[in-house]
Design an enzyme around this catalytic site. Structure first.
Site, PDB file in Angstrom:
ATOM      1  N   ASP A 109       0.848  -1.195   0.000  1.00  0.00           N
ATOM      2  CA  ASP A 109       0.000   0.000   0.000  1.00  0.00           C
ATOM      3  C   ASP A 109       0.887   1.249   0.000  1.00  0.00           C
ATOM      4  O   ASP A 109       1.815   1.366   0.808  1.00  0.00           O
ATOM      5  CB  ASP A 109      -0.867  -0.037   1.277  1.00  0.00           C
ATOM      6  CG  ASP A 109      -1.957   1.013   1.285  1.00  0.00           C
ATOM      7  OD1 ASP A 109      -2.412   1.414   0.202  1.00  0.00           O
ATOM      8  OD2 ASP A 109      -2.374   1.418   2.396  1.00  0.00           O
ATOM      9  N   GLU A 134      -1.533   6.009  -8.815  1.00  0.00           N
ATOM     10  CA  GLU A 134      -2.572   6.991  -8.453  1.00  0.00           C
ATOM     11  C   GLU A 134      -2.429   8.272  -9.256  1.00  0.00           C
ATOM     12  O   GLU A 134      -1.333   8.784  -9.439  1.00  0.00           O
ATOM     13  CB  GLU A 134      -2.469   7.288  -6.950  1.00  0.00           C
ATOM     14  CG  GLU A 134      -3.487   8.294  -6.452  1.00  0.00           C
ATOM     15  CD  GLU A 134      -3.551   8.378  -4.918  1.00  0.00           C
ATOM     16  OE1 GLU A 134      -3.311   7.353  -4.253  1.00  0.00           O
ATOM     17  OE2 GLU A 134      -3.810   9.472  -4.405  1.00  0.00           O
ATOM     18  N   HIS A 194      -7.854  10.075   3.485  1.00  0.00           N
ATOM     19  CA  HIS A 194      -7.350   9.156   4.508  1.00  0.00           C
ATOM     20  C   HIS A 194      -7.695   9.633   5.920  1.00  0.00           C
ATOM     21  O   HIS A 194      -7.799  10.825   6.168  1.00  0.00           O
ATOM     22  CB  HIS A 194      -5.827   9.015   4.377  1.00  0.00           C
ATOM     23  CG  HIS A 194      -5.415   8.288   3.136  1.00  0.00           C
ATOM     24  ND1 HIS A 194      -4.819   8.913   2.067  1.00  0.00           N
ATOM     25  CD2 HIS A 194      -5.525   6.987   2.791  1.00  0.00           C
ATOM     26  CE1 HIS A 194      -4.582   8.020   1.120  1.00  0.00           C
ATOM     27  NE2 HIS A 194      -5.001   6.843   1.521  1.00  0.00           N
ATOM     28  N   GLY A 240      -8.903   5.771   1.031  1.00  0.00           N
ATOM     29  CA  GLY A 240      -9.580   6.642   1.998  1.00  0.00           C
ATOM     30  C   GLY A 240     -11.060   6.356   2.087  1.00  0.00           C
ATOM     31  O   GLY A 240     -11.885   7.265   2.193  1.00  0.00           O
ATOM     32  N   SER A 244     -12.912   4.521   4.367  1.00  0.00           N
ATOM     33  CA  SER A 244     -13.554   4.112   5.621  1.00  0.00           C
ATOM     34  C   SER A 244     -14.818   4.936   5.866  1.00  0.00           C
ATOM     35  O   SER A 244     -14.883   6.110   5.486  1.00  0.00           O
ATOM     36  CB  SER A 244     -12.594   4.296   6.807  1.00  0.00           C
ATOM     37  OG  SER A 244     -11.692   3.219   6.875  1.00  0.00           O
ATOM     38  N   ASP A 247      -8.692   1.082   6.206  1.00  0.00           N
ATOM     39  CA  ASP A 247      -7.778   0.920   7.329  1.00  0.00           C
ATOM     40  C   ASP A 247      -8.379   1.542   8.591  1.00  0.00           C
ATOM     41  O   ASP A 247      -8.507   0.896   9.625  1.00  0.00           O
ATOM     42  CB  ASP A 247      -6.426   1.565   6.998  1.00  0.00           C
ATOM     43  CG  ASP A 247      -5.383   1.283   8.068  1.00  0.00           C
ATOM     44  OD1 ASP A 247      -5.661   0.484   8.987  1.00  0.00           O
ATOM     45  OD2 ASP A 247      -4.289   1.872   8.020  1.00  0.00           O
TER      46      ASP A 247
END
Ligand code: G3H
Ligand code: 13P
Ligand code: ZN
Length: 311
Positions: A82, A134, A180, A214, A216, A258
């Protein structure tokens, strides 16, 4: 089933309108909690390690833990780097058995981002290792990098065909409003993702797997438990689950999570220690944390990813 790269996973996910969860691993309980959930629901999974995770746990331990999970379970598992910060880290991961790597040149000027990604692709593809890069820049905090809102930028759809053609990458991480960490929107701000940009990108890149970092949701129940048992995380806000579900039905084939794992683990460790103040056996509180990881991953598979039964 041996460790796999992401090619087949993404092909099936794209065609089936679901996404693969890419969960960050840092220790044994996290690897176990994630893979127990995926085994229970027969879901493929990507276990990903950041440079920070490799430094914390020592890469050797992480690869050994993941190999054990591969042996014990019967589901497709990819081991992914990652946010690979440079070519050397990506090469090291390819050489030590990772089946997929991300090279994160998103902060570089466009041509340098291409040049670096191509260098990684040229090396990784020789070993059947898939590569993610990215375009665009997410706001938020990773281990050593803190990208402010002013320095973040959405992916420009006009660049994506050129970027993919000139790098040879296997999947593309894009910036459409995710970020994130646990503080993705300001209190009172309406969470929004730029689905118009995702739509435009997928038109320009037919059948090409898109990645959301990002992602979550910062599930309020876990934040409440943390705050109840001595923590302090006011105003933590994530991406609404229904938006992620929508993205998974579109071209998004990999959803990175994460923070939600960190929150679940922290919440249940705090609760356990508060309720059993005399317990000093790590198997007690880490066991509670591992169960929390399994629960949150099962929840993600069912409500966000749609990958149940796809192993
Ligand atoms: O996107 C970053 C992941 O949450 C990994 O975070 O660099 O602190 O391990 P880390
Ligand atoms: P979250 O901080 O939203 O969990 O994102 C994780 C991530 O993108 C890992 O690469
Ligand atoms: Zn990320």
């Amino acid at each position: 089933m041996p460790l796999v790269n992401t090619t087949e996973m993404f092909k099936k996910a794209y065609e089936g309108g679901y996404a693969i969860g890419a969960f960050n691993v840092n220790n044994m309980e996290i690897v176990q909690g994630i893979t127990q959930a995926c085994q229970a629901l027969s879901s493929p999974v990507i276990l990903q390690a950041s440079a920070g995770a490799r430094k914390y746990a020592n890469g050797e331990y992480l690869t050994a833990l993941v190999r054990a999970a591969v042996k014990i379970n019967d589901i497709p598992i990819a081991l992914h780097l990652d946010h690979g910060p440079n070519f050397e880290t990506c090469k090291d991961c390819v050489d030590s058995g990772f089946t997929s790597v991300m090279i994160d040149g998103s902060s570089l000027p466009y041509e340098e981002n291409i040049e670096l990604a191509k260098k990684v692709v040229d090396y990784a593809h020789k070993y059947n290792v898939t590569v993610e890069a990215e375009l665009g820049r997410l706001a938020g905090i990773e281990d050593d990098v803190n990208v402010s809102e002013e320095n973040s930028s959405f992916t420009d759809p006009a660049q994506v065909e050129d970027f993919v053609k000139n790098t040879g990458i296997d999947s593309l991480a894009i910036a459409i409003g995710t970020s994130h960490g646990a503080y993705k929107f300001k209190p009172g701000q309406k969470p929004q993702l730029r689905f118009d940009i995702l739509e435009e990108i997928s038109k320009r890149l037919p059948n090409f797997p898109i990645v959301l970092h990002g992602a979550s949701s910062v599930i309020p129940e876990y934040v409440e438990i943390i705050n109840k048992y001595g923590g302090s995380m006011p105003d933590a806000i994530g991406i609404p689950e229904e938006m992620l579900r929508q993205a998974a039905k579109m071209a998004v084939c990999k959803i990175n999570v994460d923070s939600d794992l960190r929150l679940a683990l922290t919440a249940l460790v705090r609760k356990h220690l508060a309720e059993k103040p005399s317990d000093f056996d790590p198997r007690g509180y880490l066991g509670a944390g591992r169960q929390a990881i399994q629960d949150i991953v099962e929840h993600k598979i069912k409500t966000v990813l749609g990958s149940e039964g796809k192993a």
